[in-house]
Motif scaffolding. Sequence first.
Motif, PDB file in Angstrom:
ATOM      1  N   LYS A  65       1.252  -0.939  -0.041  1.00 38.08           N
ATOM      2  CA  LYS A  65       0.147  -0.110   0.359  1.00 38.08           C
ATOM      3  C   LYS A  65       0.939   0.682   0.304  1.00 38.08           C
ATOM      4  CE  LYS A  65      -4.663  -0.042   2.393  1.00 38.08           C
ATOM      5  NZ  LYS A  65      -5.307  -0.001   3.190  1.00 38.08           N
ATOM      6  N   ARG A  66       2.353   1.434   1.071  1.00 38.33           N
ATOM      7  CA  ARG A  66       2.885   2.170   1.241  1.00 38.33           C
ATOM      8  C   ARG A  66       3.165   2.840  -0.596  1.00 38.33           C
ATOM      9  NH1 ARG A  66       3.479   0.697   6.247  1.00 38.33           N
ATOM     10  NH2 ARG A  66       6.034  -0.863   5.996  1.00 38.33           N
ATOM     11  N   PHE A  67       3.937   1.693  -1.061  1.00 38.87           N
ATOM     12  CA  PHE A  67       4.734   1.604  -2.573  1.00 38.87           C
ATOM     13  C   PHE A  67       3.862   2.021  -3.035  1.00 38.87           C
ATOM     14  CE2 PHE A  67       6.333   0.154  -6.448  1.00 38.87           C
ATOM     15  CZ  PHE A  67       7.094   0.564  -6.611  1.00 38.87           C
ATOM     16  N   PHE A  68       2.196   1.565  -3.260  1.00 32.56           N
ATOM     17  CA  PHE A  68       1.553   2.504  -4.680  1.00 32.56           C
ATOM     18  C   PHE A  68       1.295   3.785  -4.594  1.00 32.56           C
ATOM     19  CE2 PHE A  68       1.328  -2.791  -5.638  1.00 32.56           C
ATOM     20  CZ  PHE A  68       2.386  -2.477  -6.362  1.00 32.56           C
ATOM     21  N   ALA A  69       1.337   3.860  -3.213  1.00 33.25           N
ATOM     22  CA  ALA A  69       0.843   5.404  -2.717  1.00 33.25           C
ATOM     23  C   ALA A  69       1.706   6.638  -3.177  1.00 33.25           C
ATOM     24  CB  ALA A  69       0.101   5.852  -1.097  1.00 33.25           C
ATOM     25  N   LEU A  70       3.057   5.918  -4.051  1.00 28.93           N
ATOM     26  CA  LEU A  70       4.018   6.829  -3.883  1.00 28.93           C
ATOM     27  C   LEU A  70       3.401   7.505  -5.026  1.00 28.93           C
ATOM     28  CD1 LEU A  70       7.186   4.923  -3.319  1.00 28.93           C
ATOM     29  CD2 LEU A  70       6.065   6.591  -2.017  1.00 28.93           C
ATOM     30  N   PRO A  71       4.335   8.615  -5.329  1.00 25.66           N
ATOM     31  CA  PRO A  71       3.481   9.294  -6.859  1.00 25.66           C
ATOM     32  C   PRO A  71       4.460   8.676  -8.160  1.00 25.66           C
ATOM     33  CG  PRO A  71       5.312  10.654  -5.407  1.00 25.66           C
ATOM     34  CD  PRO A  71       5.138   9.384  -4.133  1.00 25.66           C
ATOM     35  N   ASP A  72       3.704   8.209  -9.322  1.00 23.12           N
ATOM     36  CA  ASP A  72       4.353   7.780 -10.173  1.00 23.12           C
ATOM     37  C   ASP A  72       5.690   7.886 -10.564  1.00 23.12           C
ATOM     38  OD1 ASP A  72       1.850   6.199  -9.660  1.00 23.12           O
ATOM     39  OD2 ASP A  72       1.561   7.380 -12.146  1.00 23.12           O
ATOM     40  N   ASP A  73       6.236   8.856 -10.801  1.00 26.21           N
ATOM     41  CA  ASP A  73       7.478  10.056 -11.275  1.00 26.21           C
ATOM     42  C   ASP A  73       8.059   8.699 -10.265  1.00 26.21           C
ATOM     43  OD1 ASP A  73       7.201  11.398  -8.940  1.00 26.21           O
ATOM     44  OD2 ASP A  73       8.354  12.429 -10.323  1.00 26.21           O
ATOM     45  N   TRP A  88       8.560  -2.467 -11.795  1.00 23.91           N
ATOM     46  CA  TRP A  88       6.490  -1.236 -11.904  1.00 23.91           C
ATOM     47  C   TRP A  88       6.644  -1.409 -12.826  1.00 23.91           C
ATOM     48  CZ3 TRP A  88       5.038   3.724 -13.068  1.00 23.91           C
ATOM     49  CH2 TRP A  88       4.407   3.867 -12.345  1.00 23.91           C
ATOM     50  N   GLU A  89       5.694  -1.992 -13.444  1.00 23.79           N
ATOM     51  CA  GLU A  89       4.761  -0.382 -14.575  1.00 23.79           C
ATOM     52  C   GLU A  89       2.615  -0.499 -14.010  1.00 23.79           C
ATOM     53  OE1 GLU A  89       1.366  -2.768 -15.848  1.00 23.79           O
ATOM     54  OE2 GLU A  89       0.887  -3.963 -13.885  1.00 23.79           O
ATOM     55  N   CYS A  90       2.537   0.306 -15.285  1.00 24.42           N
ATOM     56  CA  CYS A  90       1.039   0.733 -14.377  1.00 24.42           C
ATOM     57  C   CYS A  90       0.132   1.021 -15.434  1.00 24.42           C
ATOM     58  CB  CYS A  90       0.642   2.210 -14.146  1.00 24.42           C
ATOM     59  SG  CYS A  90      -0.278   2.651 -13.736  1.00 24.42           S
ATOM     60  N   ARG A  91      -0.820   0.076 -15.590  1.00 28.45           N
ATOM     61  CA  ARG A  91      -2.064   0.103 -17.114  1.00 28.45           C
ATOM     62  C   ARG A  91      -0.933  -0.198 -18.300  1.00 28.45           C
ATOM     63  NH1 ARG A  91      -4.406   4.210 -14.457  1.00 28.45           N
ATOM     64  NH2 ARG A  91      -6.378   3.926 -12.480  1.00 28.45           N
ATOM     65  N   ARG A 113      17.940 -10.830  -7.278  1.00 26.64           N
ATOM     66  CA  ARG A 113      18.811  -9.567  -7.760  1.00 26.64           C
ATOM     67  C   ARG A 113      18.323  -8.209  -6.698  1.00 26.64           C
ATOM     68  NH1 ARG A 113      18.654  -9.148 -13.226  1.00 26.64           N
ATOM     69  NH2 ARG A 113      17.580 -10.932 -14.328  1.00 26.64           N
ATOM     70  N   ARG A 114      18.062  -9.023  -5.332  1.00 22.05           N
ATOM     71  CA  ARG A 114      17.363  -7.875  -4.165  1.00 22.05           C
ATOM     72  C   ARG A 114      18.429  -6.798  -4.138  1.00 22.05           C
ATOM     73  NH1 ARG A 114      19.563 -12.170  -2.445  1.00 22.05           N
ATOM     74  NH2 ARG A 114      20.425 -13.159  -0.979  1.00 22.05           N
ATOM     75  N   ASN A 115      19.761  -6.835  -3.837  1.00 23.33           N
ATOM     76  CA  ASN A 115      21.025  -5.427  -4.226  1.00 23.33           C
ATOM     77  C   ASN A 115      20.874  -4.797  -4.995  1.00 23.33           C
ATOM     78  OD1 ASN A 115      20.990  -6.489  -1.723  1.00 23.33           O
ATOM     79  ND2 ASN A 115      21.834  -7.831  -2.230  1.00 23.33           N
ATOM     80  N   ASP A 116      20.094  -5.276  -6.710  1.00 24.39           N
ATOM     81  CA  ASP A 116      20.584  -4.375  -7.853  1.00 24.39           C
ATOM     82  C   ASP A 116      19.499  -3.609  -7.772  1.00 24.39           C
ATOM     83  OD1 ASP A 116      18.635  -5.467  -9.066  1.00 24.39           O
ATOM     84  OD2 ASP A 116      19.914  -7.237 -10.110  1.00 24.39           O
ATOM     85  N   ASN A 117      19.884  -2.963  -9.129  1.00 23.14           N
ATOM     86  CA  ASN A 117      19.048  -1.562  -9.177  1.00 23.14           C
ATOM     87  C   ASN A 117      17.626  -2.106 -10.187  1.00 23.14           C
ATOM     88  OD1 ASN A 117      19.611  -2.205 -11.841  1.00 23.14           O
ATOM     89  ND2 ASN A 117      20.663  -0.336 -12.565  1.00 23.14           N
ATOM     90  N   SER A 118      17.110  -3.542  -9.583  1.00 19.49           N
ATOM     91  CA  SER A 118      15.279  -3.565 -10.554  1.00 19.49           C
ATOM     92  C   SER A 118      15.238  -3.771  -9.032  1.00 19.49           C
ATOM     93  CB  SER A 118      15.886  -4.863 -10.921  1.00 19.49           C
ATOM     94  OG  SER A 118      15.855  -5.539  -9.400  1.00 19.49           O
ATOM     95  N   TRP A 119      15.217  -3.461  -8.283  1.00 14.56           N
ATOM     96  CA  TRP A 119      14.346  -3.038  -6.745  1.00 14.56           C
ATOM     97  C   TRP A 119      14.359  -1.261  -6.823  1.00 14.56           C
ATOM     98  CZ3 TRP A 119      12.468  -6.312  -2.216  1.00 14.56           C
ATOM     99  CH2 TRP A 119      12.467  -7.494  -2.717  1.00 14.56           C
ATOM    100  N   PRO A 120      13.063  -1.375  -6.012  1.00 17.02           N
ATOM    101  CA  PRO A 120      13.099   0.018  -6.236  1.00 17.02           C
ATOM    102  C   PRO A 120      14.567   0.814  -4.861  1.00 17.02           C
ATOM    103  CG  PRO A 120      11.653  -0.367  -5.394  1.00 17.02           C
ATOM    104  CD  PRO A 120      11.826  -2.002  -5.178  1.00 17.02           C
ATOM    105  N   THR A 121      14.487   2.167  -4.659  1.00 15.98           N
ATOM    106  CA  THR A 121      15.583   2.651  -4.580  1.00 15.98           C
ATOM    107  C   THR A 121      15.438   2.526  -2.819  1.00 15.98           C
ATOM    108  OG1 THR A 121      15.072   4.649  -4.610  1.00 15.98           O
ATOM    109  CG2 THR A 121      16.271   3.824  -5.925  1.00 15.98           C
ATOM    110  N   ASP A 122      16.283   3.193  -1.878  1.00 14.26           N
ATOM    111  CA  ASP A 122      15.901   2.385  -0.317  1.00 14.26           C
ATOM    112  C   ASP A 122      15.123   4.135   0.251  1.00 14.26           C
ATOM    113  OD1 ASP A 122      17.077   1.476  -0.080  1.00 14.26           O
ATOM    114  OD2 ASP A 122      18.719   2.565   1.003  1.00 14.26           O
ATOM    115  N   GLU A 123      14.611   5.079  -1.052  1.00  9.30           N
ATOM    116  CA  GLU A 123      14.212   6.538  -1.215  1.00  9.30           C
ATOM    117  C   GLU A 123      11.893   5.914  -1.163  1.00  9.30           C
ATOM    118  OE1 GLU A 123      12.838  10.365  -4.099  1.00  9.30           O
ATOM    119  OE2 GLU A 123      14.362   9.166  -4.852  1.00  9.30           O
ATOM    120  N   ALA A 124      11.976   4.404  -2.419  1.00  4.95           N
ATOM    121  CA  ALA A 124      10.820   4.448  -2.755  1.00  4.95           C
ATOM    122  C   ALA A 124       9.843   3.012  -1.603  1.00  4.95           C
ATOM    123  CB  ALA A 124      11.345   3.604  -3.978  1.00  4.95           C
TER     124      ALA A 124
END
Length: 325
Positions: A65-73, A88-91, A113-124
């Motif tokens: 819920k927290r992740f999907f509530a973030l701005p799309d950018d 991530w994809e949307c519609r 891949r948990r430590n590579d850039n396919s996972w969101p950054t710590d900001e997200a």
Amino acid sequence: MAISTSSPAVKQRPIRKISVHNFKERREEIARQIIDAAEKDGFFAIKGQESPSPKEIEEVFQISKRFFALPDDIKAQTPLKKAENAGWECRSQIRPSTGTPDQKQSIQLQYHRRNDNSWPTDEALLAEDKATLCRFMEKTHALSQEILSIFAEALGFPSDHFAKAHQVTLPDAQSTLRLLHYHDITGTQYPASYWRAGAHTDFDCMTMLFQRTGEDGLEVCPGREAHTSFARGDAWTPIEPITGEIVCNIGDMLMAWSDDRFKSLFHRVRCPKIGENQRDRYSIAYFNQANKNVVVQGPRGKYPPMTAHEYILSALQRNFSQLKT
Ligand SMILES: O=C(O)CCC(=O)C(=O)O
Ligand SMILES: [Fe+2]
């Protein structure tokens, strides 16, 4: 010709619920029920598992819920890379059965891949949330392997046949955790060709799906006899969502690997109409998909051997050629 989007009637034919409580002591009895359900229904729900517990499942829903509530950018910083099955994809997901984009957003995460850039950054996604997701993947993977060992034995393979085929720490791993969010569409009437998730079969060996009580819409259609066919039966059955239960469904890869003995069925998520519950729906899917280099072949050799990588490419090709013609 594209698959018809007109749908057969909806019928109440609930899937079986199988308690896996005291799994080790009750393994034989549980195995009988699971094999019967996989042969006849392709879908079944399990309950009473020690892990992941309802509390652990709910924690992942809160992260989702927290992740999907973030701005799309921000979410778009890790876009879906189809070849890697991560991001991530949307519609954007168009099912060959509908030709319209699913009304949802989703993120796919792979353990190796948990430590590579396919996972969101710590900001997200906070580091502690990533750790929770990894633990959830480990637990869901372990439970999946218990169930897959039952299928291995029933097919005459060694117990650990599928565990060896699903090694999520290796670089050729393909198993994926997918968090899904179907948007709140209150007050919107979508045309009949729009779905939250259009009818499809899963390409993996077995999917474990987590839903929340009250967030309904998932339906399954029996009547598919070969892993390459687009056949559908006479009616769609709604699957009641219950927090803490796990819906297990056989995917095309295990259908092929079992010489079509275990059934991979079409399923979909309806777009609720005005007057129905049109609020957000969240679900979590864990796709057990064999490592790319593993050879898929049934005990009776009904189909030629193929690596799991080749299998996925052929399944994609088969499905999307339906869309193009
Ligand atoms: O969200 C759901 O209930 C189903 C999702 C699904 O079938 C999929 O992602 O393959
Ligand atoms: Fe699915």
